[in-house]
Design a protein around this motif. Structure first.
Motif, PDB file in Angstrom:
ATOM      1  N   ASP A  95      17.044  11.884  -5.867  1.00 31.10           N
ATOM      2  CA  ASP A  95      16.792  13.166  -6.572  1.00 31.10           C
ATOM      3  C   ASP A  95      17.798  13.343  -7.706  1.00 31.10           C
ATOM      4  OD1 ASP A  95      14.959  13.776  -4.552  1.00 31.10           O
ATOM      5  OD2 ASP A  95      16.272  15.212  -3.527  1.00 31.10           O
ATOM      6  N   ALA A  96      19.081  13.083  -7.391  1.00 28.96           N
ATOM      7  CA  ALA A  96      20.155  13.365  -8.361  1.00 28.96           C
ATOM      8  C   ALA A  96      20.056  12.449  -9.586  1.00 28.96           C
ATOM      9  CB  ALA A  96      21.518  13.187  -7.683  1.00 28.96           C
ATOM     10  N   LEU A  97      19.735  11.169  -9.363  1.00 29.36           N
ATOM     11  CA  LEU A  97      19.665  10.246 -10.502  1.00 29.36           C
ATOM     12  C   LEU A  97      18.462  10.592 -11.391  1.00 29.36           C
ATOM     13  CD1 LEU A  97      20.714   6.834  -8.913  1.00 29.36           C
ATOM     14  CD2 LEU A  97      22.074   8.361 -10.347  1.00 29.36           C
ATOM     15  N   GLN A  98      17.407  11.095 -10.749  1.00 30.22           N
ATOM     16  CA  GLN A  98      16.241  11.526 -11.538  1.00 30.22           C
ATOM     17  C   GLN A  98      16.633  12.756 -12.370  1.00 30.22           C
ATOM     18  OE1 GLN A  98      12.788  10.028 -11.020  1.00 30.22           O
ATOM     19  NE2 GLN A  98      12.854  10.849 -13.082  1.00 30.22           N
ATOM     20  N   GLU A  99      17.300  13.694 -11.723  1.00 28.26           N
ATOM     21  CA  GLU A  99      17.625  14.960 -12.392  1.00 28.26           C
ATOM     22  C   GLU A  99      18.684  14.781 -13.488  1.00 28.26           C
ATOM     23  OE1 GLU A  99      18.817  18.137  -9.655  1.00 28.26           O
ATOM     24  OE2 GLU A  99      20.015  18.935 -11.308  1.00 28.26           O
ATOM     25  N   ALA A 100      19.759  14.060 -13.159  1.00 26.25           N
ATOM     26  CA  ALA A 100      20.877  13.981 -14.110  1.00 26.25           C
ATOM     27  C   ALA A 100      20.683  12.896 -15.161  1.00 26.25           C
ATOM     28  CB  ALA A 100      22.180  13.730 -13.347  1.00 26.25           C
ATOM     29  N   THR A 150      29.069   2.298 -14.573  1.00 28.93           N
ATOM     30  CA  THR A 150      29.073   1.309 -15.661  1.00 28.93           C
ATOM     31  C   THR A 150      29.002  -0.087 -15.045  1.00 28.93           C
ATOM     32  OG1 THR A 150      31.437   0.809 -15.762  1.00 28.93           O
ATOM     33  CG2 THR A 150      30.706   2.801 -16.933  1.00 28.93           C
ATOM     34  N   SER A 151      28.796  -1.085 -15.906  1.00 34.41           N
ATOM     35  CA  SER A 151      28.673  -2.455 -15.383  1.00 34.41           C
ATOM     36  C   SER A 151      30.008  -2.974 -14.839  1.00 34.41           C
ATOM     37  CB  SER A 151      28.136  -3.388 -16.469  1.00 34.41           C
ATOM     38  OG  SER A 151      28.984  -3.338 -17.587  1.00 34.41           O
ATOM     39  N   ALA A 182      22.882  -6.307  -9.290  1.00 30.51           N
ATOM     40  CA  ALA A 182      23.379  -4.934  -9.405  1.00 30.51           C
ATOM     41  C   ALA A 182      23.095  -4.395 -10.806  1.00 30.51           C
ATOM     42  CB  ALA A 182      24.870  -4.899  -9.110  1.00 30.51           C
ATOM     43  N   ILE A 183      23.143  -3.078 -10.911  1.00 28.27           N
ATOM     44  CA  ILE A 183      22.896  -2.419 -12.206  1.00 28.27           C
ATOM     45  C   ILE A 183      23.643  -1.087 -12.169  1.00 28.27           C
ATOM     46  CG2 ILE A 183      20.752  -1.242 -11.485  1.00 28.27           C
ATOM     47  CD1 ILE A 183      21.122  -2.993 -14.871  1.00 28.27           C
ATOM     48  N   SER A 184      23.783  -0.454 -13.329  1.00 25.32           N
ATOM     49  CA  SER A 184      24.524   0.813 -13.363  1.00 25.32           C
ATOM     50  C   SER A 184      23.758   1.853 -14.162  1.00 25.32           C
ATOM     51  CB  SER A 184      25.888   0.571 -14.005  1.00 25.32           C
ATOM     52  OG  SER A 184      25.708   0.192 -15.356  1.00 25.32           O
ATOM     53  N   LEU A 188      21.196   1.849 -17.891  1.00 22.68           N
ATOM     54  CA  LEU A 188      19.783   2.239 -17.835  1.00 22.68           C
ATOM     55  C   LEU A 188      19.461   3.581 -18.487  1.00 22.68           C
ATOM     56  CD1 LEU A 188      18.945   1.248 -14.149  1.00 22.68           C
ATOM     57  CD2 LEU A 188      18.243   0.047 -16.214  1.00 22.68           C
ATOM     58  N   ALA A 189      20.419   4.497 -18.439  1.00 26.58           N
ATOM     59  CA  ALA A 189      20.112   5.848 -18.934  1.00 26.58           C
ATOM     60  C   ALA A 189      19.950   5.820 -20.456  1.00 26.58           C
ATOM     61  CB  ALA A 189      21.211   6.812 -18.527  1.00 26.58           C
TER      62      ALA A 189
END
Ligand code: BTN
Length: 252
Positions: free
Chosen positions: A87-92, A137-138, A149-151, A155-156
């Motif tokens: 939820d948080a990654l979608q929202e922020a 961050t990476s 892995a990814i950060s 992506l944002a």
């Protein structure tokens, strides 16, 4: 429970935010006491692994919970937490993630967040230290894991501050934790988890736990979150711990 209001303590450097919260709990800290650190010198992951935690590269967060749900459903805390991070990654950050059983958050099949819940005994009774690590961050993950892995930063679409992710996480966790305590709350966690994961049903996976290795097709979750696996050439197994990797059709 109508309201859950975490109280956040900030540190520059700790061994592990889970250790810090456990120490606070042993000194009588209240439910909702949370720790955020800029770095961890001995960050811990699931299955006795280490969690790389360089300064400023990740969100390193732990919170003390004293769940009032049946102890045989406490395992759902990590499923609830995975939903809250999602939820948080979608929202922020406007990021859509997938949940891999039991509680890794993936973005484009690469891990962006890990969750470690530990049960501790305190004078006020048994409690859970819920730890969440989000790659910002990476630099957060070792370069050897670049394919796995990814950060958030990679992506944002625009720069996202740690504080924005933290604020969204605390809001989402509070909402999800209150919801878990409502009637049907535990069933809702399982249903919501299934809707955010392709790992729950019909996925061909390999499960490793110590020396044991099983291959099969996933067949939903038990009421406590255990994974049902239709093993090759056999019956149904219930998996409660271990690593699950997708087995691609071509490597069958
Ligand atoms: C995993 O995927 O193996 C779980 C990783 C959990 C990492 C977080 S970072 C904050 C908290 N403190 C720790 O030492 N571990 C958790």
């Amino acid at each position: 429970m109508n309201l859950f209001l975490p109280k956040i303590l900030r540190y520059e450097s700790v061994s592990s935010t889970n250790n810090e919260v456990a120490a606070l709990a042993s000194r009588g800290a209240e439910e909702g006491t949370a720790v955020v650190a800029d770095e961890q010198t001995a960050g811990r992951g699931r299955l006795q692994r280490t969690w790389a935690s360089p300064k400023g590269a990740g969100l390193y967060f732990s919170i003390l919970l004293r769940p009032k749900i049946s102890p045989d459903r406490w395992s759902l805390i990590t499923f609830m937490a995975a939903l809250a991070v999602s939820d948080a990654l979608q929202e922020a950050c406007d990021l859509t993630t997938e949940i891999k059983w039991p509680n890794d958050l993936l973005a484009g099949e690469r891990k962006i967040c890990g969750i470690l819940a530990e049960v501790i005994d305190t004078e006020a009774g048994r409690a859970v230290v819920l730890g969440i690590g989000i790659n910002l961050t990476s630099d957060a993950y070792p370069s050897a894991l670049v394919d796995k892995a990814i950060s958030v930063g990679e992506l944002a679409r625009s720069h996202v501050e740690r504080e924005e992710v933290l604020a969204a996480l605390v809001r989402a966790l509070s909402r999800r934790y209150v919801s878990l305590h409502e009637p049907e709350g535990t069933t809702r966690v399982i249903d919501d988890w299934m809707s955010r994961s392709s790992y729950g049903e019909g996925k061909f996976v390999r499960v490793t736990n110590g020396d044991e290795m099983l291959t099969g097709v996933t067949r939903g979750l038990e009421k406590d979150g255990a994974l049902r696996l239709q093993v090759e050439g056999g019956g149904l197994k219930t998996i409660r711990a271990g690593d699950v990797v997708q087995v691609r059709a071509e490597s069958k």
